[in-house]
Structures are given as C-alpha cells and as structure tokens.
Design an enzyme around this catalytic site. Structure first.
Site, PDB file in Angstrom:
ATOM      1  N   LYS A  46       0.797  -1.285   0.043  1.00 56.41           N
ATOM      2  CA  LYS A  46      -0.015  -0.129  -0.037  1.00 56.41           C
ATOM      3  C   LYS A  46       0.764   1.274   0.073  1.00 56.41           C
ATOM      4  O   LYS A  46       0.515   2.295  -0.246  1.00 56.41           O
ATOM      5  CB  LYS A  46      -0.943   0.177   1.361  1.00 56.41           C
ATOM      6  CG  LYS A  46      -1.791  -1.303   1.577  1.00 56.41           C
ATOM      7  CD  LYS A  46      -2.214  -1.085   2.939  1.00 56.41           C
ATOM      8  CE  LYS A  46      -2.896  -2.354   3.159  1.00 56.41           C
ATOM      9  NZ  LYS A  46      -3.129  -2.494   4.779  1.00 56.41           N
ATOM     10  N   GLY A  47       2.020   1.162   0.319  1.00 53.63           N
ATOM     11  CA  GLY A  47       2.898   2.136   0.455  1.00 53.63           C
ATOM     12  C   GLY A  47       3.073   3.278  -0.544  1.00 53.63           C
ATOM     13  O   GLY A  47       3.308   4.439  -0.482  1.00 53.63           O
ATOM     14  N   GLU A 101       7.459   2.230  -6.394  1.00 55.28           N
ATOM     15  CA  GLU A 101       7.681   1.979  -5.182  1.00 55.28           C
ATOM     16  C   GLU A 101       7.830   3.142  -4.073  1.00 55.28           C
ATOM     17  O   GLU A 101       8.311   4.260  -4.449  1.00 55.28           O
ATOM     18  CB  GLU A 101       8.872   0.956  -4.514  1.00 55.28           C
ATOM     19  CG  GLU A 101       8.663  -0.489  -4.596  1.00 55.28           C
ATOM     20  CD  GLU A 101       8.307  -0.934  -3.050  1.00 55.28           C
ATOM     21  OE1 GLU A 101       7.379   0.176  -2.606  1.00 55.28           O
ATOM     22  OE2 GLU A 101       8.417  -1.841  -2.718  1.00 55.28           O
ATOM     23  N   ASP A 102       7.380   3.059  -2.791  1.00 53.72           N
ATOM     24  CA  ASP A 102       7.398   4.039  -1.930  1.00 53.72           C
ATOM     25  C   ASP A 102       9.035   4.313  -1.415  1.00 53.72           C
ATOM     26  O   ASP A 102       9.559   5.246  -1.287  1.00 53.72           O
ATOM     27  CB  ASP A 102       6.774   3.794  -0.604  1.00 53.72           C
ATOM     28  CG  ASP A 102       6.742   2.480   0.032  1.00 53.72           C
ATOM     29  OD1 ASP A 102       7.472   1.521  -0.590  1.00 53.72           O
ATOM     30  OD2 ASP A 102       6.296   2.241   1.303  1.00 53.72           O
ATOM     31  N   LYS A 133      17.044   4.376   0.794  1.00 53.62           N
ATOM     32  CA  LYS A 133      17.755   4.150   1.814  1.00 53.62           C
ATOM     33  C   LYS A 133      18.907   3.394   1.540  1.00 53.62           C
ATOM     34  O   LYS A 133      18.993   1.998   2.135  1.00 53.62           O
ATOM     35  CB  LYS A 133      16.899   3.476   2.966  1.00 53.62           C
ATOM     36  CG  LYS A 133      16.192   4.188   4.161  1.00 53.62           C
ATOM     37  CD  LYS A 133      15.966   3.189   4.971  1.00 53.62           C
ATOM     38  CE  LYS A 133      14.611   3.907   5.730  1.00 53.62           C
ATOM     39  NZ  LYS A 133      13.972   2.800   6.521  1.00 53.62           N
ATOM     40  N   VAL A 155      10.951   6.033   8.662  1.00 55.97           N
ATOM     41  CA  VAL A 155      10.246   7.395   8.337  1.00 55.97           C
ATOM     42  C   VAL A 155       8.834   6.926   8.211  1.00 55.97           C
ATOM     43  O   VAL A 155       8.164   5.780   7.615  1.00 55.97           O
ATOM     44  CB  VAL A 155      10.470   8.004   7.076  1.00 55.97           C
ATOM     45  CG1 VAL A 155      11.959   8.639   7.288  1.00 55.97           C
ATOM     46  CG2 VAL A 155      10.855   6.912   5.830  1.00 55.97           C
ATOM     47  N   ASP A 161       3.703   3.766   6.436  1.00 52.52           N
ATOM     48  CA  ASP A 161       3.269   3.481   7.483  1.00 52.52           C
ATOM     49  C   ASP A 161       3.862   3.165   8.736  1.00 52.52           C
ATOM     50  O   ASP A 161       5.081   2.624   8.548  1.00 52.52           O
ATOM     51  CB  ASP A 161       2.154   2.277   7.249  1.00 52.52           C
ATOM     52  CG  ASP A 161       2.820   0.956   7.172  1.00 52.52           C
ATOM     53  OD1 ASP A 161       3.880   0.944   6.428  1.00 52.52           O
ATOM     54  OD2 ASP A 161       2.314   0.230   8.029  1.00 52.52           O
TER      55      ASP A 161
HETATM   56  P1  IMP Z   1      12.759  -3.719   1.491  1.00 54.83           P
HETATM   57  O1  IMP Z   1      12.334  -5.035   1.063  1.00 54.83           O
HETATM   58  O2  IMP Z   1      13.453  -3.902   2.835  1.00 54.83           O
HETATM   59  O3  IMP Z   1      13.571  -2.900   0.527  1.00 54.83           O
HETATM   60  O4  IMP Z   1      11.560  -2.830   2.094  1.00 54.83           O
HETATM   61  C1  IMP Z   1      10.458  -2.237   1.231  1.00 54.83           C
HETATM   62  C2  IMP Z   1       9.457  -2.070   1.823  1.00 54.83           C
HETATM   63  O5  IMP Z   1       9.530  -1.810   3.391  1.00 54.83           O
HETATM   64  C3  IMP Z   1       8.732  -0.734   1.586  1.00 54.83           C
HETATM   65  O6  IMP Z   1       7.700  -0.817   0.587  1.00 54.83           O
HETATM   66  C4  IMP Z   1       7.947  -0.121   2.826  1.00 54.83           C
HETATM   67  O7  IMP Z   1       6.580  -0.656   2.791  1.00 54.83           O
HETATM   68  C5  IMP Z   1       8.871  -0.745   3.991  1.00 54.83           C
HETATM   69  N1  IMP Z   1       9.918   0.180   4.513  1.00 54.83           N
HETATM   70  C6  IMP Z   1      10.897   0.143   4.682  1.00 54.83           C
HETATM   71  N2  IMP Z   1      11.552   1.396   5.284  1.00 54.83           N
HETATM   72  C7  IMP Z   1      10.650   1.992   5.667  1.00 54.83           C
HETATM   73  C8  IMP Z   1      10.381   2.992   6.720  1.00 54.83           C
HETATM   74  O8  IMP Z   1      11.389   3.617   6.889  1.00 54.83           O
HETATM   75  N3  IMP Z   1       9.041   3.317   6.890  1.00 54.83           N
HETATM   76  C9  IMP Z   1       8.078   2.738   6.705  1.00 54.83           C
HETATM   77  N4  IMP Z   1       8.092   1.610   5.618  1.00 54.83           N
HETATM   78  C10 IMP Z   1       9.492   1.109   5.346  1.00 54.83           C
HETATM   79 MG    MG Z   2       4.686  -0.984   3.892  1.00 54.29          MG
END
Ligand code: IMP
Ligand code: MG
Length: 183
Positions: A46-47, A101-102, A133, A155, A161
């Site tokens: 949903k992000g 993506e968020d 990040k 964040v 969220d």
């Molecule tokens: P990844 O698989 O670790 O790259 O994470 C991606 C997903 O983690 C994103 O689509 C977000 O939904 C969630 N996410 C990662 N960092 C944050 C944050 O700082 N705040 C909120 N959601 C996060």
């Molecule tokens: Mg998320």
C-alpha cells in the site's frame, strides 16, 4: 485534538512543498523518457499509493496503471519473507513497465518483484522509488528513478506507515520514541 497524528512526529524530513517539487521533477523525466513507449505503471501497495496518485498526474503521456500487493514488513523491521497478497490484473507482454515503490530499503521486496515481473516478458522494466535508503541494502539493486536519498531512519507519511498508521500524513517525517510502542 487527542488523535492528532502530527504530535507523534519528531522531525520533518520532506515537507509537503518539497514533496510536490520532487514528484513533479520525476514526472517530467518519465514523460520525456517514455514518450515513444507503452507505459504501464505498476504500484506496489500500500506504501506507494500516495506517490503513485501524485506521480501519474505529473506524467503527460498516455499510461496505464496496475496494482500488486506484497507483504514483507511488520512494525519496524523487515521479516525478509515476501508474499504476494494481490497479483496484477494485466499481462505484461508489450508494455514498458515502471514499478513504482515508496522506498527502497533492504531491496528484498523490489528484487523479488523485479524477478517475478521480468519472467512475464515485458518489453522493458524499470524502477521508480520515491525514497532510497542505500545504507540498509542487503541485495544489490538500483532504482532507475528516485525522489530522495534518506539516511537509515524509520520514516512515516506520504503513504509510508508504522503499523498501518500515518500513511495519510502529507509530508515525510520520523516518529518520536513515545509513538513507537514495544519494539
Ligand atoms: P525492503 O524490502 O527492505 O527494500 O523494504 C521495502 C518495504 O519496506 C517498503 O515498500 C516499505 O513498505 C517498507 N519500509 C522500509 N523502510 C521503511 C520506513 O522507513 N518506513 C516505513 N516503511 C518502510
Ligand atoms: Mg509498507
């Protein structure tokens, strides 16, 4: 207002005005790059909902949209386990897919999505993430478009969220320790 979300925010990282500029900049780049292509924007729910809604209105060429939902996160830390909760409706053949993506954090989610979508033979596939990040990366993956690089801090806001809340904040910020319970 006892329920005011704004009270839980420690620091604003990207204001509403800055966000608008960032998204407009991405929109005009994508408009230029995809002018001779068949753009399909794939939003990862949903992000990315808020970002997707604003970004698509900054794109001035024909485009189509689709949604998929993946879950890999609980609270502050990724579980590393990725699960498809909702798949796309459209087949990808012939499309120039842009995954929206968020945030690109460990990279586990996007890496999984990219592999899956590539196997469906799109004409091309690229990534557009609002936030990057890079300090927290666990798999090697780079975004083709990104709005802002942020430090390795948790964040919320503008779609992101904490336990499903704060997505409707119009800006991006960090949470006060008092708002983070029992982690
Ligand atoms: P990844 O698989 O670790 O790259 O994470 C991606 C997903 O983690 C994103 O689509 C977000 O939904 C969630 N996410 C990662 N960092 C944050 C944050 O700082 N705040 C909120 N959601 C996060
Ligand atoms: Mg998320």
């Amino acid at each position: 207002m006892s329920n005011d979300m704004n009270r839980d925010i420690e620091r604003v990282l990207i204001s509403e005005e800055q966000m608008k500029e960032i998204v407009a900049g991405l929109g005009s780049k994508i408009t230029e790059d995809y002018k001779d292509k068949q753009l399909l924007m794939v939003s990862v729910l949903k992000g990315s909902l808020v970002f997707m809604a604003d970004l698509m209105r900054e794109i001035k060429i024909h485009c189509e949209i689709d949604f998929m939902s993946i879950s890999s996160y609980k609270g502050l830390k990724t579980t590393g386990v990725v699960k498809i909760a909702k798949d796309l409706d459209l087949p990808l053949e012939g499309y120039d897919v842009l995954v929206v993506e968020d945030i690109l954090d460990s990279g586990i989610t996007l890496n999984y999505i990219l592999k899956l979508l590539r196997s469906r033979n799109p004409k091309s596939i690229k990534i557009c993430t609002l936030l990057d990040k890079p300090d927290n990366r666990e798999v090697e993956i780079k975004a083709d478009y990104f709005g802002a690089v942020i430090p390795d801090e948790f964040v919320v806001g503008y779609g992101l969220d904490y336990n499903e809340k704060y997505r409707n904040l119009p800006y991006l910020g960090t949470l006060k320790p008092s708002a983070i319970k029992g982690e």
